[in-house]
Design an enzyme around this catalytic site. Structure first.
Site, PDB file in Angstrom:
ATOM      1  N   LYS A   1       0.841  -1.197   0.000  1.00  0.00           N
ATOM      2  CA  LYS A   1       0.000   0.000   0.000  1.00  0.00           C
ATOM      3  C   LYS A   1       0.874   1.244   0.000  1.00  0.00           C
ATOM      4  O   LYS A   1       1.916   1.279   0.657  1.00  0.00           O
ATOM      5  CB  LYS A   1      -0.899  -0.041   1.240  1.00  0.00           C
ATOM      6  CG  LYS A   1      -1.987   1.013   1.286  1.00  0.00           C
ATOM      7  CD  LYS A   1      -2.873   0.755   2.495  1.00  0.00           C
ATOM      8  CE  LYS A   1      -3.973   1.794   2.627  1.00  0.00           C
ATOM      9  NZ  LYS A   1      -4.853   1.501   3.772  1.00  0.00           N
TER      10      LYS A   1
ATOM     11  N   SER B   1      -9.368   1.605   2.579  1.00  0.00           N
ATOM     12  CA  SER B   1      -8.430   2.418   1.823  1.00  0.00           C
ATOM     13  C   SER B   1      -7.337   1.613   1.114  1.00  0.00           C
ATOM     14  O   SER B   1      -6.564   2.186   0.347  1.00  0.00           O
ATOM     15  CB  SER B   1      -7.775   3.437   2.765  1.00  0.00           C
ATOM     16  OG  SER B   1      -7.064   2.810   3.806  1.00  0.00           O
ATOM     17  N   SER B   2      -7.290   0.300   1.336  1.00  0.00           N
ATOM     18  CA  SER B   2      -6.303  -0.534   0.626  1.00  0.00           C
ATOM     19  C   SER B   2      -6.885  -1.008  -0.707  1.00  0.00           C
ATOM     20  O   SER B   2      -6.731  -2.167  -1.105  1.00  0.00           O
ATOM     21  CB  SER B   2      -5.898  -1.738   1.487  1.00  0.00           C
ATOM     22  OG  SER B   2      -5.474  -1.336   2.770  1.00  0.00           O
TER      23      SER B   2
ATOM     24  N   ILE C   1      -7.756   0.652   9.781  1.00  0.00           N
ATOM     25  CA  ILE C   1      -8.110   1.400  10.994  1.00  0.00           C
ATOM     26  C   ILE C   1      -9.626   1.571  11.117  1.00  0.00           C
ATOM     27  O   ILE C   1     -10.113   2.158  12.061  1.00  0.00           O
ATOM     28  CB  ILE C   1      -7.380   2.760  11.021  1.00  0.00           C
ATOM     29  CG1 ILE C   1      -7.368   3.347  12.427  1.00  0.00           C
ATOM     30  CG2 ILE C   1      -7.974   3.729  10.013  1.00  0.00           C
ATOM     31  CD1 ILE C   1      -6.455   4.509  12.604  1.00  0.00           C
ATOM     32  N   GLY C   2     -10.365   1.034  10.123  1.00  0.00           N
ATOM     33  CA  GLY C   2     -11.817   1.075  10.178  1.00  0.00           C
ATOM     34  C   GLY C   2     -12.423   0.017   9.270  1.00  0.00           C
ATOM     35  O   GLY C   2     -13.630  -0.052   9.099  1.00  0.00           O
ATOM     36  N   GLY C   3     -11.525  -0.795   8.671  1.00  0.00           N
ATOM     37  CA  GLY C   3     -11.963  -1.825   7.726  1.00  0.00           C
ATOM     38  C   GLY C   3     -11.166  -1.804   6.445  1.00  0.00           C
ATOM     39  O   GLY C   3     -11.547  -2.443   5.456  1.00  0.00           O
ATOM     40  N   SER C   4     -10.040  -1.092   6.430  1.00  0.00           N
ATOM     41  CA  SER C   4      -9.332  -0.804   5.177  1.00  0.00           C
ATOM     42  C   SER C   4      -8.611  -1.987   4.540  1.00  0.00           C
ATOM     43  O   SER C   4      -8.190  -1.898   3.394  1.00  0.00           O
ATOM     44  CB  SER C   4      -8.323   0.335   5.403  1.00  0.00           C
ATOM     45  OG  SER C   4      -8.995   1.527   5.686  1.00  0.00           O
TER      46      SER C   4
END
Length: 575
Positions: A134, A209-210, A230-233
């Protein structure tokens, strides 16, 4: 008066010109970044072409079809060369990024790393494996922009600990993948490098985000990738793209030298910490990656990482499990196909001899509004806003950015006016949550205490039921591009386990059927309100796309989480 008017007019003209020059400078920086990326792609395409001319007989499809465990075996025994494998994946990555825009750039030093590993006496566990990373995971000599103009001039001076360990284990980092701007989105778009698309359906998002990792691996251009969560990324792109992905307990893997943002959630202390983890096509690949990374080299380079090697005995166990399950958290009802996936997986696990126990996670509304979002916007979003200074805000983030720009007094008034509606609309007013702030140091300490108290409460309920692991839903199927920014709080299913800091992984178990699509037409969510209707629009037209479930274990039990994921994977493949 005329002189004053002339002065005022000239001042206004100067301001306009100054702003125009500033915007022009920003545009030039972005154009230069895109030009540098495109030149790198051309150079890599030329290198691949030269290799194909030298070795025309490479069986590309055969190599790309090999699972990671088999590929590592072939590389170690010498029946395949690292050079052949690297250039095979480089060629495929070029093809995939042309279709999906998933790459931020290639890493030309991969050819140096290729020479380096061929001279090593001992072959590491990932010997000769091309690995994508990433974009914000530091690699020496490259940018980590996070899609922000202000980061375009800052070159990373040192490999992150994770990249160092990957190289030590014989892996070859070969590409850095695209991310959403500031990483705070589960779409994958930024103003510099553009929108990344889902390889299975170009109208759909790969998640975030990944998201660049998800698109590249799902498209076949990488066999193993490293994302952050950090939230599901990690889990959301895995769900949207039909991959296996693991979010470990934070600090199980080192996050040193990972981010360059002022609002740096990966290296600054925070009650909801960032975790790095692997993404791949199967669970065995995740396990091998964790085994390779959890080595003495990582423990020495980052002494803050607990020196806990991978427990192969736990991962290989076949003992029956006591599994808690739920198909909705009661906060944001997911589409019918995602709940179907949990029910079918529960039935398969029960038939395989495991014990299934109903489980209900406590107080998810409280977790979302008071714990998770308040962690990130404790200062009213001022630190987050700073990262956009002098740049362009991606359209998918404009609503959140505009909300954070509201003056403090305005936020207080809005919070008072809208607070009753939070319960009427089941707390889906995400921007109301975002305007809740911690007004003092004492309030911040209390907030951290509340998170710890909730973790204690959750673990007590888990222990009371004597659970080994939990099976639960994950958001999906893939959203149409542009929709994730409209539904920030739809990701309660993954956010929960960031607040708890539990290891959690995603496994694809099915695909969207015509029957699912028909049932979606009847979907009303909680109240059939605008948020429910938006979710319905976001996931429509997904027949054939992957459907996944989420597997969870207690902190520091990544091996048990992976073992559970492997069981789910085996049962879904049999089905």
């Amino acid at each position: 008066p005329s002189a004053a008017l002339a002065l005022l007019g000239s001042s206004a003209a100067v301001v306009v010109v100054w702003k125009w020059l500033g915007k022009r400078q920003v545009q030039k920086k972005m154009e230069e970044a895109r030009r540098t990326r495109d030149e790198g792609v051309k150079k890599m395409a030329k290198a691949v072409q030269q290799f194909r001319e030298q070795v025309p007989s490479v069986q590309t499809d055969a190599i790309l079809s090999l699972p990671l465990l088999e590929l590592t075996g072939r590389l170690r025994e010498g029946s395949l060369s690292p050079k052949t494998v690297l250039y095979t994946y480089l060629e495929k990555a070029l093809e995939v990024t042309q279709q999906t825009n998933c790459l931020r750039h290639f890493i030309p030093e991969c050819e140096e790393q290729l020479q380096e590993i061929q001279g090593q006496r001992e072959k590491g566990l990932l010997y000769g494996i091309p690995v994508s990373i990433k974009e914000h995971i530091g690699h020496k000599g490259h940018l980590s922009t996070c899609g922000l103009v202000q980061c375009l001039g800052t070159v990373v001076q040192e490999d992150s600990v994770l990249v160092k360990v990957l190289k030590r284990q014989g892996a070859i980092p070969f590409a850095m993948t695209n991310v959403p701007q500031s990483l705070f989105n589960y779409d994958c778009s930024n103003p510099i490098f553009g929108q990344t698309l889902n390889p299975f359906n170009h109208q759909k998002s790969p998640g975030g985000s990944s998201g660049g990792e998800g698109a590249l691996i799902a498209g076949g251009g990488s066999i193993l990738g490293i994302g952050s969560d950090i939230g599901g990324s990690i889990r959301l792109p895995s769900s949207f793209c039909g991959l296996c992905g693991l979010k470990p307990t934070a600090k199980r893997l080192s996050v040193w030298h990972t981010c360059l943002l002022n609002v740096d959630m990966c290296s600054h202390p925070t009650p909801v910490p960032c975790a790095l983890g692997p993404m791949a096509r199967d669970v065995d690949s995740l396990a091998l990656c964790m085994k390779a990374l959890l080595c003495q080299e990582m423990f020495q380079l980052d002494p803050t990482v607990p020196p806990i090697p991978f427990d192969e005995e736990v991962y290989s166990s076949s003992a029956p499990l006591r599994i808690g399950y739920y198909d909705t958290d009661g906060y944001f009802p997911l589409p019918p196909c995602m709940r179907r996936a949990v029910r079918e997986t529960r039935g398969a696990l029960q038939a395989a001899g495991h014990q299934l126990v109903p489980f209900s996670p406590p107080r998810i509304h409280y977790v979302m509004t008071e714990l998770f979002l308040k962690t990130f916007f404790a200062d009213g979003g001022r630190a987050w806003l700073d990262v956009f200074t002098g740049g362009i805000v991606d359209p998918s983030l404009k609503s959140q950015v505009n909300c954070c720009k509201i003056p403090r007094l305005g936020k207080k008034l809005l919070a008072l006016i809208l607070k009753p509606l939070r319960f009427l609309l089941l707390c889906k007013l995400e921007n109301v949550a975002m305007i809740s702030t911690c007004r003092s140091v004492k309030e911040m300490w209390n907030h951290q205490h509340e998170i710890e108290a909730y973790r204690t409460e959750f673990i007590a309920r888990w222990r009371e039921l004597q659970l080994d692991v939990v099976l639960c839903p994950v958001l999906g199927p893939a959203f149409t591009t542009g929709y994730p920014g409209k539904l920030l709080t739809a990701i309660s299913s993954t956010m929960l386990y960031n607040v708890l800091n539990f290891p959690a992984g995603v496994v694809p178990v099915s695909t969207v059927t015509e029957a699912d699509e028909e049932e979606l037409k009847l979907y009303q969510g909680c109240c059939n309100d605008p948020w429910d209707q938006t979710l319905k629009q976001a996931v429509a037209g997904a027949v054939g796309l992957p459907v996944a479930v989420q597997c969870v274990a207690l902190p520091w039990q990544e091996e048990l989480c992976l073992r559970f994921m492997k069981e789910v994977e085996n049962l879904s493949r049999e089905k």
